[in-house]
Design a protein around this motif. Structure first.
Motif, PDB file in Angstrom:
ATOM      1  N   LEU A   1       4.465  -1.319  11.265  1.00  0.00           N
ATOM      2  CA  LEU A   1       3.904  -1.502   9.924  1.00  0.00           C
ATOM      3  C   LEU A   1       2.554  -2.213  10.013  1.00  0.00           C
ATOM      4  CD1 LEU A   1       4.005  -1.382   6.848  1.00  0.00           C
ATOM      5  CD2 LEU A   1       5.405  -3.443   6.859  1.00  0.00           C
TER       6      LEU A   1
ATOM      7  N   TYR B   1       4.624 -10.125   3.821  1.00  0.00           N
ATOM      8  CA  TYR B   1       4.818 -10.096   2.372  1.00  0.00           C
ATOM      9  C   TYR B   1       5.756  -8.950   1.988  1.00  0.00           C
ATOM     10  CZ  TYR B   1       3.902  -9.557  -2.589  1.00  0.00           C
ATOM     11  OH  TYR B   1       4.058  -9.417  -3.940  1.00  0.00           O
TER      12      TYR B   1
ATOM     13  N   TYR C   1      10.063  -2.985  -5.350  1.00  0.00           N
ATOM     14  CA  TYR C   1       8.612  -2.917  -5.179  1.00  0.00           C
ATOM     15  C   TYR C   1       8.233  -2.080  -3.962  1.00  0.00           C
ATOM     16  CZ  TYR C   1       3.927  -4.112  -3.865  1.00  0.00           C
ATOM     17  OH  TYR C   1       2.616  -4.018  -3.458  1.00  0.00           O
TER      18      TYR C   1
ATOM     19  N   LEU D   1       6.058   1.325  -3.969  1.00  0.00           N
ATOM     20  CA  LEU D   1       4.788   1.440  -3.234  1.00  0.00           C
ATOM     21  C   LEU D   1       4.811   2.639  -2.286  1.00  0.00           C
ATOM     22  CD1 LEU D   1       2.003   0.330  -2.390  1.00  0.00           C
ATOM     23  CD2 LEU D   1       3.187  -1.177  -0.788  1.00  0.00           C
ATOM     24  N   ALA D   2       5.894   2.765  -1.523  1.00  0.00           N
ATOM     25  CA  ALA D   2       5.991   3.871  -0.570  1.00  0.00           C
ATOM     26  C   ALA D   2       5.952   5.214  -1.304  1.00  0.00           C
ATOM     27  CB  ALA D   2       7.284   3.744   0.248  1.00  0.00           C
TER      28      ALA D   2
ATOM     29  N   SER E   1       4.587   5.813  -4.267  1.00  0.00           N
ATOM     30  CA  SER E   1       3.243   6.017  -4.822  1.00  0.00           C
ATOM     31  C   SER E   1       2.304   6.575  -3.774  1.00  0.00           C
ATOM     32  CB  SER E   1       2.652   4.690  -5.319  1.00  0.00           C
ATOM     33  OG  SER E   1       3.437   4.126  -6.318  1.00  0.00           O
TER      34      SER E   1
ATOM     35  N   VAL F   1       0.503  10.240  -4.287  1.00  0.00           N
ATOM     36  CA  VAL F   1      -0.942  10.415  -4.426  1.00  0.00           C
ATOM     37  C   VAL F   1      -1.410  11.576  -3.566  1.00  0.00           C
ATOM     38  CG1 VAL F   1      -3.097   9.372  -3.618  1.00  0.00           C
ATOM     39  CG2 VAL F   1      -1.718   8.202  -5.296  1.00  0.00           C
TER      40      VAL F   1
ATOM     41  N   ILE G   1      -2.448  14.514  -6.402  1.00  0.00           N
ATOM     42  CA  ILE G   1      -3.841  14.357  -6.821  1.00  0.00           C
ATOM     43  C   ILE G   1      -4.729  15.371  -6.110  1.00  0.00           C
ATOM     44  CG2 ILE G   1      -5.792  12.757  -6.924  1.00  0.00           C
ATOM     45  CD1 ILE G   1      -3.717  11.728  -8.688  1.00  0.00           C
TER      46      ILE G   1
ATOM     47  N   ASP H   1      -4.693  14.876 -11.690  1.00  0.00           N
ATOM     48  CA  ASP H   1      -3.386  15.427 -11.327  1.00  0.00           C
ATOM     49  C   ASP H   1      -3.142  16.739 -12.069  1.00  0.00           C
ATOM     50  OD1 ASP H   1      -3.073  14.129 -13.719  1.00  0.00           O
ATOM     51  OD2 ASP H   1      -1.653  12.632 -12.972  1.00  0.00           O
TER      52      ASP H   1
ATOM     53  N   SER I   1      -2.663   9.378 -13.671  1.00  0.00           N
ATOM     54  CA  SER I   1      -1.569   8.403 -13.712  1.00  0.00           C
ATOM     55  C   SER I   1      -0.948   8.133 -12.334  1.00  0.00           C
ATOM     56  CB  SER I   1      -0.498   8.839 -14.716  1.00  0.00           C
ATOM     57  OG  SER I   1      -0.007  10.102 -14.329  1.00  0.00           O
ATOM     58  N   THR I   2      -0.876   9.150 -11.473  1.00  0.00           N
ATOM     59  CA  THR I   2      -0.309   8.940 -10.136  1.00  0.00           C
ATOM     60  C   THR I   2      -1.144   7.922  -9.362  1.00  0.00           C
ATOM     61  OG1 THR I   2       0.166  11.306 -10.197  1.00  0.00           O
ATOM     62  CG2 THR I   2       0.596  10.172  -8.132  1.00  0.00           C
ATOM     63  N   LEU I   3      -2.461   8.067  -9.478  1.00  0.00           N
ATOM     64  CA  LEU I   3      -3.363   7.156  -8.774  1.00  0.00           C
ATOM     65  C   LEU I   3      -3.276   5.765  -9.401  1.00  0.00           C
ATOM     66  CD1 LEU I   3      -5.425   7.425  -6.468  1.00  0.00           C
ATOM     67  CD2 LEU I   3      -7.182   7.686  -8.196  1.00  0.00           C
TER      68      LEU I   3
ATOM     69  N   ARG J   1      -0.770   4.399 -10.735  1.00  0.00           N
ATOM     70  CA  ARG J   1       0.453   3.723 -10.318  1.00  0.00           C
ATOM     71  C   ARG J   1       0.295   3.143  -8.908  1.00  0.00           C
ATOM     72  NH1 ARG J   1       6.002   6.677  -8.832  1.00  0.00           N
ATOM     73  NH2 ARG J   1       6.659   5.008  -7.438  1.00  0.00           N
ATOM     74  N   LEU J   2      -0.363   3.898  -8.023  1.00  0.00           N
ATOM     75  CA  LEU J   2      -0.601   3.390  -6.669  1.00  0.00           C
ATOM     76  C   LEU J   2      -1.505   2.162  -6.711  1.00  0.00           C
ATOM     77  CD1 LEU J   2      -0.382   3.529  -3.612  1.00  0.00           C
ATOM     78  CD2 LEU J   2      -2.208   5.231  -3.600  1.00  0.00           C
TER      79      LEU J   2
ATOM     80  N   ASP K   1       0.502  -0.760  -7.877  1.00  0.00           N
ATOM     81  CA  ASP K   1       1.401  -1.250  -6.823  1.00  0.00           C
ATOM     82  C   ASP K   1       0.618  -2.012  -5.747  1.00  0.00           C
ATOM     83  OD1 ASP K   1       3.778  -0.375  -7.890  1.00  0.00           O
ATOM     84  OD2 ASP K   1       3.850   1.492  -6.756  1.00  0.00           O
ATOM     85  N   LEU K   2      -0.517  -1.452  -5.339  1.00  0.00           N
ATOM     86  CA  LEU K   2      -1.312  -2.094  -4.281  1.00  0.00           C
ATOM     87  C   LEU K   2      -1.857  -3.435  -4.743  1.00  0.00           C
ATOM     88  CD1 LEU K   2      -3.279   0.992  -2.921  1.00  0.00           C
ATOM     89  CD2 LEU K   2      -1.629  -0.354  -1.633  1.00  0.00           C
TER      90      LEU K   2
ATOM     91  N   LYS L   1      -0.524  -5.639  -6.356  1.00  0.00           N
ATOM     92  CA  LYS L   1       0.461  -6.731  -6.279  1.00  0.00           C
ATOM     93  C   LYS L   1       0.487  -7.383  -4.905  1.00  0.00           C
ATOM     94  CE  LYS L   1       3.335  -4.657  -9.806  1.00  0.00           C
ATOM     95  NZ  LYS L   1       4.099  -3.397  -9.876  1.00  0.00           N
ATOM     96  N   LEU L   2      -0.162  -6.776  -3.913  1.00  0.00           N
ATOM     97  CA  LEU L   2      -0.200  -7.368  -2.569  1.00  0.00           C
ATOM     98  C   LEU L   2      -1.050  -8.632  -2.593  1.00  0.00           C
ATOM     99  CD1 LEU L   2      -0.758  -4.110  -0.476  1.00  0.00           C
ATOM    100  CD2 LEU L   2       1.326  -5.487  -0.552  1.00  0.00           C
ATOM    101  N   PRO L   3      -0.714  -9.620  -1.739  1.00  0.00           N
ATOM    102  CA  PRO L   3      -1.485 -10.867  -1.771  1.00  0.00           C
ATOM    103  C   PRO L   3      -2.931 -10.639  -1.333  1.00  0.00           C
ATOM    104  CG  PRO L   3       0.002 -10.821   0.116  1.00  0.00           C
ATOM    105  CD  PRO L   3       0.334  -9.618  -0.711  1.00  0.00           C
TER     106      PRO L   3
ATOM    107  N   VAL M   1      -5.141  -8.896  -2.766  1.00  0.00           N
ATOM    108  CA  VAL M   1      -5.679  -7.593  -3.156  1.00  0.00           C
ATOM    109  C   VAL M   1      -5.863  -7.568  -4.673  1.00  0.00           C
ATOM    110  CG1 VAL M   1      -5.249  -5.103  -3.194  1.00  0.00           C
ATOM    111  CG2 VAL M   1      -4.595  -6.447  -1.194  1.00  0.00           C
TER     112      VAL M   1
ATOM    113  N   HIS N   1      -7.899  -5.815  -8.238  1.00  0.00           N
ATOM    114  CA  HIS N   1      -7.967  -4.453  -8.760  1.00  0.00           C
ATOM    115  C   HIS N   1      -8.986  -3.599  -7.993  1.00  0.00           C
ATOM    116  CE1 HIS N   1      -7.801  -1.182 -11.604  1.00  0.00           C
ATOM    117  NE2 HIS N   1      -9.110  -1.208 -11.657  1.00  0.00           N
TER     118      HIS N   1
ATOM    119  N   LEU O   1      -8.540   0.976  -1.717  1.00  0.00           N
ATOM    120  CA  LEU O   1      -7.470   1.369  -0.800  1.00  0.00           C
ATOM    121  C   LEU O   1      -6.802   2.663  -1.270  1.00  0.00           C
ATOM    122  CD1 LEU O   1      -5.762  -2.085  -0.102  1.00  0.00           C
ATOM    123  CD2 LEU O   1      -7.249  -0.809   1.436  1.00  0.00           C
TER     124      LEU O   1
ATOM    125  N   ALA P   1       4.181   4.912   4.642  1.00  0.00           N
ATOM    126  CA  ALA P   1       5.272   4.818   3.663  1.00  0.00           C
ATOM    127  C   ALA P   1       6.606   4.584   4.380  1.00  0.00           C
ATOM    128  CB  ALA P   1       5.329   6.089   2.818  1.00  0.00           C
TER     129      ALA P   1
ATOM    130  N   ILE Q   1       6.900   0.985   5.686  1.00  0.00           N
ATOM    131  CA  ILE Q   1       7.191   0.024   4.617  1.00  0.00           C
ATOM    132  C   ILE Q   1       8.690   0.013   4.316  1.00  0.00           C
ATOM    133  CG2 ILE Q   1       6.875  -0.414   2.129  1.00  0.00           C
ATOM    134  CD1 ILE Q   1       3.958   0.606   2.506  1.00  0.00           C
TER     135      ILE Q   1
END
Lengths: 200, 200
Positions: free
Chosen positions: A11, A32, A40, A44-45, A47, A51, A55, A66, B6-8, B10-11, B14-15, B17-19, B21, B23, B29, B45, B48
């Motif tokens: 990872l 983390y 979560y 994330l995985a 998403s 993508v 996309i 999309d 919307s797919t992007l 959501r990613l 999710d991303l 929320k990482l420490p 990181v 917007h 990313l 993926a 993770i």
């Protein structure tokens, strides 16, 4: 022998391939993710995989979407008479988030880079000219990043567009907000000086 | 309405929320992942998900492991007479990567924080004392991060350990490599001064 268990090592190695993520950041993110709630990490995985699956590029402007056409091309409230030409999707998104352009976009998907073998046929220039031939567009704003290659690309495209009889402009160059003259390069200073406007 | 499909979106959400990181980084990313080869995104993926599934804590020292015992506890070449007590796994990994400790570890999985309801029973202190009772360990090095809570924890544990008759030390505090006295806080300067050693 790595100090990490092999699953974690894999990872970390995957994460450290992300742009701007070195080994230390990757290790921090991996720890983390190990501690994060399962909902979560599963989201994330999923998403990440979606993508890649869902996309693609808008068939008109080459923005991400999309569906067949992107949200901007489908929005009837956008001004169809002005078109903003950008290098890549990230540039379009920055302009949209700032909310500074009311028209539609055209994403070139790169700039001319003869040394890397990227010529006009590798960019979405043919598609740009086809859009102009539909006759709706009166003005084109070139918002290509100021670099040697970007400027050569802008000059090349401006030449083609002027032949089509549309008004062509380029976004201004100068000192950014929060910038400091004493840390600003000479080219930017010259452009800022040349682009000066009378104080009202 | 978001500017992203919307797919992007959501990613990106999710991303972000990482420490560390925000917007903007998350958007960068996400665009990178969209463009990256499918083999890479699938591997990321899967990594993770696998970390959540395969990694757990070593039953002896509470380091991360994908087996019952971690690599360090299973390594017969590590010195079993010295034990280094750290706050969390990240601290252990930093010491291992620096290669500065020949013994084994004990991960407390936190520090005492009475205001957050974290008392001795929430840390791996009982397990630490049990390890000492086996009689192999002659010296314990406390490598707990210097913070108010970390120091209170170190003092508390040192008290317990001394009753067991083992030698207890704490890692040194002072100016880090590359540090600058004029930007260093008063507590660190005092500790550096108190900890001065005769120049040889």
């Amino acid at each position: 022998m790595s100090v990490y268990p092999s699953t974690l090592q894999r990872l970390i190695s995957d994460l450290s391939k992300l742009p701007g993520v070195g080994h230390k950041t990757a290790a921090r993110l991996a720890l983390y993710l190990f501690r994060a709630p399962r909902e979560y990490t599963e989201s994330l995985a999923a998403s990440i995989l979606e993508v890649k699956k869902n996309i693609g590029f808008c068939t008109t402007c080459f923005n991400l979407t999309d569906q067949d056409s992107c949200k901007i091309c489908k929005d009837p409230n956008r001004d169809q008479s002005v078109l903003c030409v950008v290098e890549e999707v990230g540039d379009l998104l920055a302009l949209e988030e700032a909310g500074v352009f009311p028209g539609r976009y055209h994403v070139l998907q790169g700039v001319l880079a003869p040394l890397d073998g990227i010529g006009p046929e590798n960019l979405r220039i043919k598609e740009l000219l086809e859009r102009l031939q539909q006759g709706m567009i009166k003005e084109v704003v070139l918002a290509i990043n100021p670099s040697t290659e970007g400027e050569a690309t802008a000059t090349y495209i401006a030449g083609l567009l002027k032949k089509q009889g549309v008004s062509v402009s380029q976004i201004a160059q100068g000192i950014p907000m929060g910038g400091d003259l004493k840390y600003t390069d000479a080219v930017t200073l010259r452009r800022a000086m040349e682009g000066r406007r009378e104080t009202r």
